[in-house]
Design a protein around this motif. Structure first.
Motif, PDB file in Angstrom:
ATOM      1  N   VAL A  72       0.841  -1.196   0.000  1.00 27.45           N
ATOM      2  CA  VAL A  72       0.000   0.000   0.000  1.00 27.45           C
ATOM      3  C   VAL A  72       0.879   1.251   0.000  1.00 27.45           C
ATOM      4  CG1 VAL A  72      -1.696   1.336   1.323  1.00 27.45           C
ATOM      5  CG2 VAL A  72      -1.969  -1.129   1.077  1.00 27.45           C
ATOM      6  N   LEU A  73       1.903   1.260   0.842  1.00 28.83           N
ATOM      7  CA  LEU A  73       2.810   2.413   0.890  1.00 28.83           C
ATOM      8  C   LEU A  73       3.488   2.631  -0.459  1.00 28.83           C
ATOM      9  CD1 LEU A  73       4.334   1.920   4.429  1.00 28.83           C
ATOM     10  CD2 LEU A  73       2.955   3.855   3.668  1.00 28.83           C
ATOM     11  N   GLU A  74       3.894   1.554  -1.090  1.00 25.58           N
ATOM     12  CA  GLU A  74       4.524   1.647  -2.408  1.00 25.58           C
ATOM     13  C   GLU A  74       3.537   2.216  -3.435  1.00 25.58           C
ATOM     14  OE1 GLU A  74       5.933  -1.609  -5.648  1.00 25.58           O
ATOM     15  OE2 GLU A  74       6.728  -1.869  -3.625  1.00 25.58           O
ATOM     16  N   THR A  75       2.271   1.832  -3.324  1.00 24.56           N
ATOM     17  CA  THR A  75       1.242   2.326  -4.235  1.00 24.56           C
ATOM     18  C   THR A  75       0.975   3.804  -4.003  1.00 24.56           C
ATOM     19  OG1 THR A  75       0.215   0.138  -4.265  1.00 24.56           O
ATOM     20  CG2 THR A  75      -1.140   1.976  -4.998  1.00 24.56           C
ATOM     21  N   LEU A  76       0.990   4.227  -2.751  1.00 23.98           N
ATOM     22  CA  LEU A  76       0.685   5.619  -2.425  1.00 23.98           C
ATOM     23  C   LEU A  76       1.863   6.563  -2.668  1.00 23.98           C
ATOM     24  CD1 LEU A  76      -1.302   5.141   0.911  1.00 23.98           C
ATOM     25  CD2 LEU A  76      -2.231   5.632  -1.357  1.00 23.98           C
ATOM     26  N   GLU A  77       3.081   6.033  -2.680  1.00 20.45           N
ATOM     27  CA  GLU A  77       4.283   6.864  -2.765  1.00 20.45           C
ATOM     28  C   GLU A  77       4.280   7.863  -3.928  1.00 20.45           C
ATOM     29  OE1 GLU A  77       9.114   6.312  -3.125  1.00 20.45           O
ATOM     30  OE2 GLU A  77       7.856   4.591  -2.679  1.00 20.45           O
ATOM     31  N   PRO A  78       3.939   7.457  -5.154  1.00 24.88           N
ATOM     32  CA  PRO A  78       4.009   8.420  -6.262  1.00 24.88           C
ATOM     33  C   PRO A  78       2.846   9.419  -6.300  1.00 24.88           C
ATOM     34  CG  PRO A  78       3.315   6.280  -7.088  1.00 24.88           C
ATOM     35  CD  PRO A  78       3.634   6.109  -5.630  1.00 24.88           C
ATOM     36  N   LEU A  79       1.840   9.228  -5.475  1.00 27.59           N
ATOM     37  CA  LEU A  79       0.664  10.091  -5.508  1.00 27.59           C
ATOM     38  C   LEU A  79       0.918  11.409  -4.787  1.00 27.59           C
ATOM     39  CD1 LEU A  79      -2.055   7.411  -4.699  1.00 27.59           C
ATOM     40  CD2 LEU A  79      -1.259   8.170  -6.950  1.00 27.59           C
ATOM     41  N   SER A  80       0.216  12.436  -5.209  1.00 31.49           N
ATOM     42  CA  SER A  80       0.372  13.737  -4.548  1.00 31.49           C
ATOM     43  C   SER A  80      -0.233  13.675  -3.147  1.00 31.49           C
ATOM     44  CB  SER A  80      -0.291  14.839  -5.369  1.00 31.49           C
ATOM     45  OG  SER A  80      -1.689  14.684  -5.352  1.00 31.49           O
ATOM     46  N   ASN A  81       0.310  14.497  -2.243  1.00 34.76           N
ATOM     47  CA  ASN A  81      -0.121  14.478  -0.843  1.00 34.76           C
ATOM     48  C   ASN A  81      -1.575  14.881  -0.646  1.00 34.76           C
ATOM     49  OD1 ASN A  81       2.270  13.547   0.167  1.00 34.76           O
ATOM     50  ND2 ASN A  81       3.099  15.577   0.578  1.00 34.76           N
ATOM     51  N   ASP A  82      -2.133  15.684  -1.554  1.00 37.37           N
ATOM     52  CA  ASP A  82      -3.521  16.129  -1.371  1.00 37.37           C
ATOM     53  C   ASP A  82      -4.526  15.209  -2.055  1.00 37.37           C
ATOM     54  OD1 ASP A  82      -2.713  16.840  -3.903  1.00 37.37           O
ATOM     55  OD2 ASP A  82      -3.761  18.765  -3.911  1.00 37.37           O
ATOM     56  N   ARG A  83      -4.051  14.104  -2.580  1.00 32.52           N
ATOM     57  CA  ARG A  83      -4.918  13.142  -3.253  1.00 32.52           C
ATOM     58  C   ARG A  83      -5.867  12.490  -2.256  1.00 32.52           C
ATOM     59  NH1 ARG A  83      -3.295   9.563  -7.883  1.00 32.52           N
ATOM     60  NH2 ARG A  83      -5.148   8.341  -8.248  1.00 32.52           N
ATOM     61  N   LYS A  84      -7.099  12.315  -2.676  1.00 35.11           N
ATOM     62  CA  LYS A  84      -8.115  11.688  -1.830  1.00 35.11           C
ATOM     63  C   LYS A  84      -7.760  10.223  -1.596  1.00 35.11           C
ATOM     64  CE  LYS A  84     -12.316  12.805  -2.823  1.00 35.11           C
ATOM     65  NZ  LYS A  84     -13.658  12.849  -3.437  1.00 35.11           N
ATOM     66  N   CYS A  85      -7.947   9.805  -0.385  1.00 35.36           N
ATOM     67  CA  CYS A  85      -7.587   8.443   0.001  1.00 35.36           C
ATOM     68  C   CYS A  85      -8.608   7.972   1.029  1.00 35.36           C
ATOM     69  CB  CYS A  85      -6.176   8.473   0.595  1.00 35.36           C
ATOM     70  SG  CYS A  85      -5.527   6.898   1.064  1.00 35.36           S
ATOM     71  N   PHE A  86      -8.900   6.696   1.030  1.00 35.43           N
ATOM     72  CA  PHE A  86      -9.842   6.136   1.983  1.00 35.43           C
ATOM     73  C   PHE A  86      -9.123   5.089   2.812  1.00 35.43           C
ATOM     74  CE2 PHE A  86     -13.589   8.098   0.348  1.00 35.43           C
ATOM     75  CZ  PHE A  86     -13.258   8.372  -0.974  1.00 35.43           C
ATOM     76  N   ARG A  87      -9.463   5.071   4.074  1.00 34.12           N
ATOM     77  CA  ARG A  87      -8.821   4.120   4.981  1.00 34.12           C
ATOM     78  C   ARG A  87      -9.885   3.450   5.839  1.00 34.12           C
ATOM     79  NH1 ARG A  87      -4.699   4.986   9.850  1.00 34.12           N
ATOM     80  NH2 ARG A  87      -4.040   2.838   9.988  1.00 34.12           N
ATOM     81  N   MET A  88      -9.704   2.135   6.021  1.00 30.20           N
ATOM     82  CA  MET A  88     -10.613   1.366   6.864  1.00 30.20           C
ATOM     83  C   MET A  88     -10.096   1.440   8.291  1.00 30.20           C
ATOM     84  SD  MET A  88     -13.369  -0.648   6.629  1.00 30.20           S
ATOM     85  CE  MET A  88     -13.359  -1.370   5.012  1.00 30.20           C
ATOM     86  N   ILE A  89     -10.897   2.022   9.185  1.00 31.77           N
ATOM     87  CA  ILE A  89     -10.530   2.122  10.592  1.00 31.77           C
ATOM     88  C   ILE A  89     -11.655   1.499  11.410  1.00 31.77           C
ATOM     89  CG2 ILE A  89      -9.999   3.681  12.508  1.00 31.77           C
ATOM     90  CD1 ILE A  89      -8.987   5.704  10.430  1.00 31.77           C
ATOM     91  N   ASN A  90     -11.336   0.407  12.071  1.00 29.19           N
ATOM     92  CA  ASN A  90     -12.327  -0.319  12.887  1.00 29.19           C
ATOM     93  C   ASN A  90     -13.600  -0.627  12.110  1.00 29.19           C
ATOM     94  OD1 ASN A  90     -10.654  -0.327  15.157  1.00 29.19           O
ATOM     95  ND2 ASN A  90     -11.395   1.680  15.799  1.00 29.19           N
ATOM     96  N   GLY A  91     -13.434  -1.056  10.871  1.00 33.04           N
ATOM     97  CA  GLY A  91     -14.579  -1.446  10.057  1.00 33.04           C
ATOM     98  C   GLY A  91     -15.313  -0.291   9.407  1.00 33.04           C
ATOM     99  N   VAL A  92     -14.829   0.924   9.567  1.00 29.10           N
ATOM    100  CA  VAL A  92     -15.478   2.097   8.977  1.00 29.10           C
ATOM    101  C   VAL A  92     -14.542   2.701   7.939  1.00 29.10           C
ATOM    102  CG1 VAL A  92     -16.428   4.390   9.447  1.00 29.10           C
ATOM    103  CG2 VAL A  92     -16.724   2.559  11.122  1.00 29.10           C
ATOM    104  N   LEU A  93     -15.048   2.939   6.732  1.00 26.02           N
ATOM    105  CA  LEU A  93     -14.264   3.542   5.675  1.00 26.02           C
ATOM    106  C   LEU A  93     -14.293   5.061   5.847  1.00 26.02           C
ATOM    107  CD1 LEU A  93     -12.661   2.691   3.173  1.00 26.02           C
ATOM    108  CD2 LEU A  93     -14.719   3.081   1.820  1.00 26.02           C
ATOM    109  N   VAL A  94     -13.136   5.666   6.071  1.00 20.72           N
ATOM    110  CA  VAL A  94     -13.067   7.112   6.281  1.00 20.72           C
ATOM    111  C   VAL A  94     -12.231   7.762   5.190  1.00 20.72           C
ATOM    112  CG1 VAL A  94     -13.407   6.990   8.783  1.00 20.72           C
ATOM    113  CG2 VAL A  94     -11.105   6.878   7.857  1.00 20.72           C
ATOM    114  N   GLU A  95     -12.617   8.972   4.821  1.00 18.42           N
ATOM    115  CA  GLU A  95     -11.897   9.703   3.784  1.00 18.42           C
ATOM    116  C   GLU A  95     -10.759  10.494   4.415  1.00 18.42           C
ATOM    117  OE1 GLU A  95     -12.705  13.277   0.606  1.00 18.42           O
ATOM    118  OE2 GLU A  95     -14.384  11.957   1.116  1.00 18.42           O
ATOM    119  N   ARG A  96      -9.602  10.389   3.817  1.00 22.14           N
ATOM    120  CA  ARG A  96      -8.411  11.101   4.250  1.00 22.14           C
ATOM    121  C   ARG A  96      -7.656  11.547   3.005  1.00 22.14           C
ATOM    122  NH1 ARG A  96     -10.568  11.065   8.661  1.00 22.14           N
ATOM    123  NH2 ARG A  96      -9.910   9.875  10.469  1.00 22.14           N
TER     124      ARG A  96
END
Length: 137
Positions: A72-96
């Motif tokens: 995942v880190l390797e996939t995210l590395e080339p992306l810009s820092n302000d790019r929309k990203c979603f993360r699963m936290i305790n079973g809830v998908l949150v936008e970051r």
């Protein structure tokens, strides 16, 4: 042919020591499995394009143990820092944003790797102790 007999009390002590080694090894193996399973539960989802109507998602699924975080880190590395990203936290998908998610994933990956390395080291040490004990050192 001379037969060597061991007193019953000594046999019980030997069996108890052997069982203790085996139980400890089994518990360490279980902990290693638990850490790997915990790592597999860390999933990350990123949108490859910021376009609102054509979101295609790259879902990083567990591959092997905690190495998913590295992928995942390797996939995210080339992306810009302000790019929309979603993360699963305790079973809830949150936008970051990528900027928010990458440090947390790096911390998780480093922590899980350290814990796993420590457990494997403990396992090998205990296994070596068992082999020495079997030989009679």
């Amino acid at each position: 042919m001379a037969s060597k007999t061991i007193p019953a009390k000594k046999q019980q002590e030997l069996q108890a020591t052997y069982s203790n080694y085996k139980n400890t090894l089994q518990q360490l193996a279980q902990k290693i499995g638990d850490v790997e399973q915990e790592a597999e539960e860390h999933k990350s989802v990123t949108s490859p394009t910021p376009a609102a109507h054509s979101l295609h998602y790259l879902v990083a699924r567990p591959i092997q143990g905690f190495w998913i975080l590295a992928l995942v880190l390797e996939t995210l590395e080339p992306l810009s820092n302000d790019r929309k990203c979603f993360r699963m936290i305790n079973g809830v998908l949150v936008e970051r944003t990528v900027k928010d998610v990458v440090p947390a994933l790096q911390t998780n990956a480093e922590g899980l790797k350290k814990v796993l390395d420590d457990l494997v080291k403990q396992y090998k040490t205990k296994q070596d102790d068992l082999e020495k004990w079997k030989v009679g050192d």
